[in-house]
Design a protein around this motif. Sequence first.
Motif, PDB file in Angstrom:
ATOM      1  N   ASN A  33       0.836  -1.191   0.000  1.00 56.88           N
ATOM      2  CA  ASN A  33       0.000   0.000   0.000  1.00 56.88           C
ATOM      3  C   ASN A  33       0.874   1.245   0.000  1.00 56.88           C
ATOM      4  N   ILE A  34       0.295   2.330  -0.434  1.00 52.37           N
ATOM      5  CA  ILE A  34       0.975   3.623  -0.500  1.00 52.37           C
ATOM      6  C   ILE A  34       0.052   4.671   0.108  1.00 52.37           C
ATOM      7  N   LYS A  35       0.626   5.497   0.992  1.00 49.51           N
ATOM      8  CA  LYS A  35      -0.132   6.589   1.597  1.00 49.51           C
ATOM      9  C   LYS A  35       0.505   7.911   1.196  1.00 49.51           C
ATOM     10  N   TYR A  36      -0.355   8.850   0.819  1.00 51.63           N
ATOM     11  CA  TYR A  36       0.115  10.197   0.474  1.00 51.63           C
ATOM     12  C   TYR A  36      -0.580  11.210   1.374  1.00 51.63           C
ATOM     13  N   TYR A  37       0.228  12.056   2.032  1.00 46.60           N
ATOM     14  CA  TYR A  37      -0.290  13.117   2.889  1.00 46.60           C
ATOM     15  C   TYR A  37      -0.419  14.399   2.056  1.00 46.60           C
ATOM     16  N   PHE A  38      -1.651  14.777   1.734  1.00 50.90           N
ATOM     17  CA  PHE A  38      -1.864  16.060   1.077  1.00 50.90           C
ATOM     18  C   PHE A  38      -1.501  17.204   2.015  1.00 50.90           C
ATOM     19  N   THR A  39      -1.870  17.052   3.260  1.00 48.18           N
ATOM     20  CA  THR A  39      -1.458  17.929   4.354  1.00 48.18           C
ATOM     21  C   THR A  39      -1.229  17.000   5.544  1.00 48.18           C
ATOM     22  N   PRO A  40      -0.694  17.500   6.666  1.00 47.78           N
ATOM     23  CA  PRO A  40      -0.551  16.615   7.830  1.00 47.78           C
ATOM     24  C   PRO A  40      -1.858  16.023   8.318  1.00 47.78           C
ATOM     25  N   ASP A  41      -3.001  16.615   7.928  1.00 46.93           N
ATOM     26  CA  ASP A  41      -4.293  16.152   8.427  1.00 46.93           C
ATOM     27  C   ASP A  41      -5.178  15.524   7.359  1.00 46.93           C
ATOM     28  N   ILE A  42      -4.693  15.428   6.127  1.00 49.53           N
ATOM     29  CA  ILE A  42      -5.472  14.821   5.039  1.00 49.53           C
ATOM     30  C   ILE A  42      -4.577  13.831   4.306  1.00 49.53           C
ATOM     31  N   ASP A  43      -5.026  12.584   4.196  1.00 48.52           N
ATOM     32  CA  ASP A  43      -4.206  11.592   3.501  1.00 48.52           C
ATOM     33  C   ASP A  43      -5.074  10.576   2.782  1.00 48.52           C
ATOM     34  N   LEU A  44      -4.480   9.937   1.801  1.00 46.07           N
ATOM     35  CA  LEU A  44      -5.136   8.902   0.995  1.00 46.07           C
ATOM     36  C   LEU A  44      -4.239   7.680   0.949  1.00 46.07           C
ATOM     37  N   THR A  45      -4.820   6.497   1.216  1.00 47.26           N
ATOM     38  CA  THR A  45      -4.079   5.237   1.170  1.00 47.26           C
ATOM     39  C   THR A  45      -4.696   4.328   0.124  1.00 47.26           C
ATOM     40  N   ILE A  46      -3.867   3.768  -0.734  1.00 49.62           N
ATOM     41  CA  ILE A  46      -4.301   2.808  -1.745  1.00 49.62           C
ATOM     42  C   ILE A  46      -3.492   1.528  -1.565  1.00 49.62           C
ATOM     43  N   GLY A  47      -4.186   0.401  -1.483  1.00 48.89           N
ATOM     44  CA  GLY A  47      -3.511  -0.881  -1.290  1.00 48.89           C
ATOM     45  C   GLY A  47      -4.013  -1.930  -2.261  1.00 48.89           C
ATOM     46  N   GLY A  48      -3.175  -2.915  -2.537  1.00 51.09           N
ATOM     47  CA  GLY A  48      -3.571  -3.995  -3.433  1.00 51.09           C
ATOM     48  C   GLY A  48      -2.841  -5.283  -3.114  1.00 51.09           C
ATOM     49  N   ARG A  49      -3.422  -6.389  -3.543  1.00 52.69           N
ATOM     50  CA  ARG A  49      -2.809  -7.714  -3.338  1.00 52.69           C
ATOM     51  C   ARG A  49      -3.165  -8.577  -4.545  1.00 52.69           C
ATOM     52  N   LEU A  50      -2.170  -9.237  -5.099  1.00 54.20           N
ATOM     53  CA  LEU A  50      -2.365 -10.182  -6.191  1.00 54.20           C
ATOM     54  C   LEU A  50      -1.843 -11.531  -5.734  1.00 54.20           C
ATOM     55  N   SER A  51      -2.674 -12.561  -5.842  1.00 57.10           N
ATOM     56  CA  SER A  51      -2.274 -13.869  -5.336  1.00 57.10           C
ATOM     57  C   SER A  51      -2.610 -14.970  -6.330  1.00 57.10           C
ATOM     58  N   ARG A  52      -1.841 -16.028  -6.214  1.00 61.91           N
ATOM     59  CA  ARG A  52      -2.036 -17.236  -7.017  1.00 61.91           C
ATOM     60  C   ARG A  52      -2.239 -18.392  -6.046  1.00 61.91           C
ATOM     61  N   GLN A  53      -3.325 -19.165  -6.239  1.00 62.30           N
ATOM     62  CA  GLN A  53      -3.623 -20.274  -5.336  1.00 62.30           C
ATOM     63  C   GLN A  53      -3.678 -21.604  -6.088  1.00 62.30           C
ATOM     64  N   ASN A  54      -3.131 -22.618  -5.459  1.00 58.20           N
ATOM     65  CA  ASN A  54      -3.281 -24.004  -5.908  1.00 58.20           C
ATOM     66  C   ASN A  54      -4.057 -24.752  -4.827  1.00 58.20           C
ATOM     67  N   VAL A  55      -5.218 -25.287  -5.184  1.00 49.06           N
ATOM     68  CA  VAL A  55      -6.066 -25.995  -4.235  1.00 49.06           C
ATOM     69  C   VAL A  55      -6.252 -27.420  -4.725  1.00 49.06           C
ATOM     70  N   GLY A  56      -6.004 -28.379  -3.852  1.00 46.27           N
ATOM     71  CA  GLY A  56      -6.114 -29.771  -4.263  1.00 46.27           C
ATOM     72  C   GLY A  56      -6.854 -30.615  -3.256  1.00 46.27           C
ATOM     73  N   ILE A  57      -7.293 -31.793  -3.707  1.00 48.76           N
ATOM     74  CA  ILE A  57      -7.923 -32.764  -2.825  1.00 48.76           C
ATOM     75  C   ILE A  57      -7.607 -34.161  -3.340  1.00 48.76           C
ATOM     76  N   ASP A  58      -7.056 -35.009  -2.469  1.00 49.09           N
ATOM     77  CA  ASP A  58      -6.813 -36.430  -2.749  1.00 49.09           C
ATOM     78  C   ASP A  58      -7.755 -37.241  -1.877  1.00 49.09           C
ATOM     79  N   THR A  59      -8.494 -38.160  -2.461  1.00 49.77           N
ATOM     80  CA  THR A  59      -9.481 -38.912  -1.688  1.00 49.77           C
ATOM     81  C   THR A  59      -9.433 -40.389  -2.011  1.00 49.77           C
ATOM     82  N   THR A  60      -9.707 -41.169  -0.967  1.00 47.69           N
ATOM     83  CA  THR A  60      -9.991 -42.592  -1.104  1.00 47.69           C
ATOM     84  C   THR A  60     -11.245 -42.845  -0.288  1.00 47.69           C
TER      85      THR A  60
END
Length: 843
Positions: free
Chosen positions: A537-564
């Motif tokens: 994430n990145i935060k920018y202070y327009f003034t000491p009392d005003i700020d904007l934060t933008i964050g992101g996450r990109l993920s890759r998942q492998n999901v498995g199931i073995d059954t008997t």
Amino acid sequence: MFGLKNSTAALALMAVSTMSSYAQDARVYTIDIKAQSLTEALTELSEITQIQLLYAPEQVSDITAGGVSGNLDSITALGQLLKNTNLKFQKVDETTYVIVPKSEKGASYQKTSAGYRTISYGENYKANLAVANEDEMAENAGGFVLEDIVVTANRRAQNLQDVPLAISVANPDDFKNKGLVSLSDILAYTPGLSTNNEGLPPGLGTLTARGVGQFSHSPVVGVYMDDVPVNSNLSTEFFIDASLQDVERVELLKGPQGTLYGSTSLGGAVKYILRKPELEQFRGDASANLSTTKDGGTNQLYSARVSTPIVSSKLGITLSGFYQDDGGLYDFIDLATGDVIKENGDNYERYGYSADVLWMLTDSLEVRLNYTHQSTEWAGPGMSQLDADYNAIYGDFRTTGNPDDVQNIKTDLYSGTINYNFDWATLTSVTAYLKSPKLFLVDQNSAGVLAFINSLDGHPTGTDTGFPTETTTGYKKFVQELRLTSETTGNWEWLFGLYYTDEEAPTRALGISAPSDWVVFDTNTVDSYKEYAVFGNIKYYFTPDIDLTIGGRLSRQNVGIDTTVTGHPALVGAGGVSNVEIKDTADTWSFAFSYRPSEALSLYARAASGFRPARTNPPGAPITSPDVKSDSLWSYEVGAKGYVANGLISYDAAVWYINWNKFQTLVPIFGANYIGNAESGVTAKGFEGTVTVKPFEGFSVLSTLAYTDSKLDNDEPVIFGLKDQRVPGLAKWTASMNARYDFAFSGDMMAHVGGGFRYSSAAAGSFDDGSALSPSFNFPAESYVLADVNAGITFGEKYAVNFYATNLFNNLVYTNTSYEKIFGALGVPARPRTLGMVLSVDF
């Protein structure tokens, strides 16, 4: 003699005497101290932070300090000023620090009977520090000391009031002294989160947040110990309840936290923040909690912890542990005769211990290692079979449990955290391994289950009278995270990280009906989950009392199931051997805008998303699609935090709206549960607020209120739900109030009295469209009001005795209910009136 800012000293000592136990060691300040003499730099730091610094002038007069800037707490700023000098600091209390040469073993201090604090080190240095004089106290009598609570919800230390997010903070020790010893007890006084433990010991059951209900196997609320995720990505059945360990505070984060906390935090997160091991002085405490429950047994809870430096300023260790013997409530009866076969059969035994090591290799490099173990053993849940009017069919607190059933969970957590400060940023590495096996040996001998088993095709001639099942399950999980967190540079702050986890959840379930020894099912399943993610994430202070934060996450998942799988097709489908793996990607985002129009008010707006990974069913499962798509939601909230009348009233309020599409859900088919996606989704909206009033010194009242309206968007035939039906398990209204009055009792004895109540409106038991194929009816949980009271005396600074009563009026109310057609109506009651005493000592 010591150099000392006397005006700061008086104010600081008065603040310490009036701050509650929620206050933390430091708050975060905007600091910009230029390179200058150390004396001037320390004076400037003291003026900014209002901490008291004691030092010998001749030992700092010829030293030049480097500049310090950024949003820092006082401890970090002080450490940076003393970097590359021959000096170190030692904490006396939350607002007082002694600066001494590194060659000294440390300062000593004591509080004398005259009301002075004496601080000294070596042979030549000593100072007396008086409490505020009467004129100063009169001047400040009209004000109130505000609690500066520091939280790490955004993976950096921040003042609670400045975080653009709805957060509640609790001190588990405060609850423990009132007889409230589990996370469920804490959440009962917290707006926006709840638990459902189905009459089981602490740490078993599910967590929900806001309007996000628990419909499937993947959790919707993440659980963390510091920065380590400790609940499973694949199972919701249990989690670590660390409230009895050496926990400084519990941070309860509301709304999706997917950007920084990943896939298990769709609705929120629970963070246990452990106290750091001491590097300068010894601390320790022990307590014994003895209580008795009406219609139940006697309960015992013992806990102790010690923290001590091994090498002064370099190496410290904390050892902690607890043992809990709950006396139980429900008598187990023989279904045929009605005779009691075991009194208080739902009793449980629980214990845990941990070792926490902190090693400061250099001023810039620290290593922290932790080992935690917990174990819980019990025979069965405490719940009643009910009629339509909520009357217990077999009598109050009587059930058909089997005393020979054995159920246990053992959890081991190994973790290591490394922090390296580059001055411009801090690099953090978190490595953890967790294993948590679970064993269930249970005889499913209820009339409904036995009738179902005996009706199955192929069942041997005759009628079986028992159905013992053995289930071994649990999970093993490895986690690695790397994170780089900036200091404030100009108008910017930023954080970037990499994350990896690898988890396996093996399960074997074996059911054999007796006495025929017919194998009804025998399944071996290994669920697996891997995730690779990059976030920031990145935060920018327009003034000491005003700020904007933008964050992101990109993920890759492998999901498995073995059954008997082998067994009757009505329960296991086609059976056989299979191996399935699916791959998926997900992205989550957060946007937060903060505006602080004054020191007394912070306003924020936040939009954030969350997700759960895709899942899969065993091949041959009688369901339309074996693969289950990931689900996601977007949350929008606005909030305000602040205080009025010089701190007489402080508040925290938020209004929120959630849109949750195609949520994952359990799909009941022929008596078994599979995983699927809803065709539409859930829309939830609500608000929550907390108000603290301190009308005069020593007295405070904390009140909470929450409203949740969470409903299906459309008919959902797959789960037998109708449009606008409420999400099960979520009360529409919850509220609480907790008051406490502290006063001088006699001599050096202080006393307190307090009390509170917990309220919840009724909550739906299940979705119900009236279909004959539906496995359940909607049997709502009852609304309730429960009252708790407490009182205690503290003797000096070491000894204390506390008395408490929970559910004072002994209300019999079923707070969690269900109606499965095969089992009938079941209800879990609020614990009856419990009277107890806590003896504690600090050393």
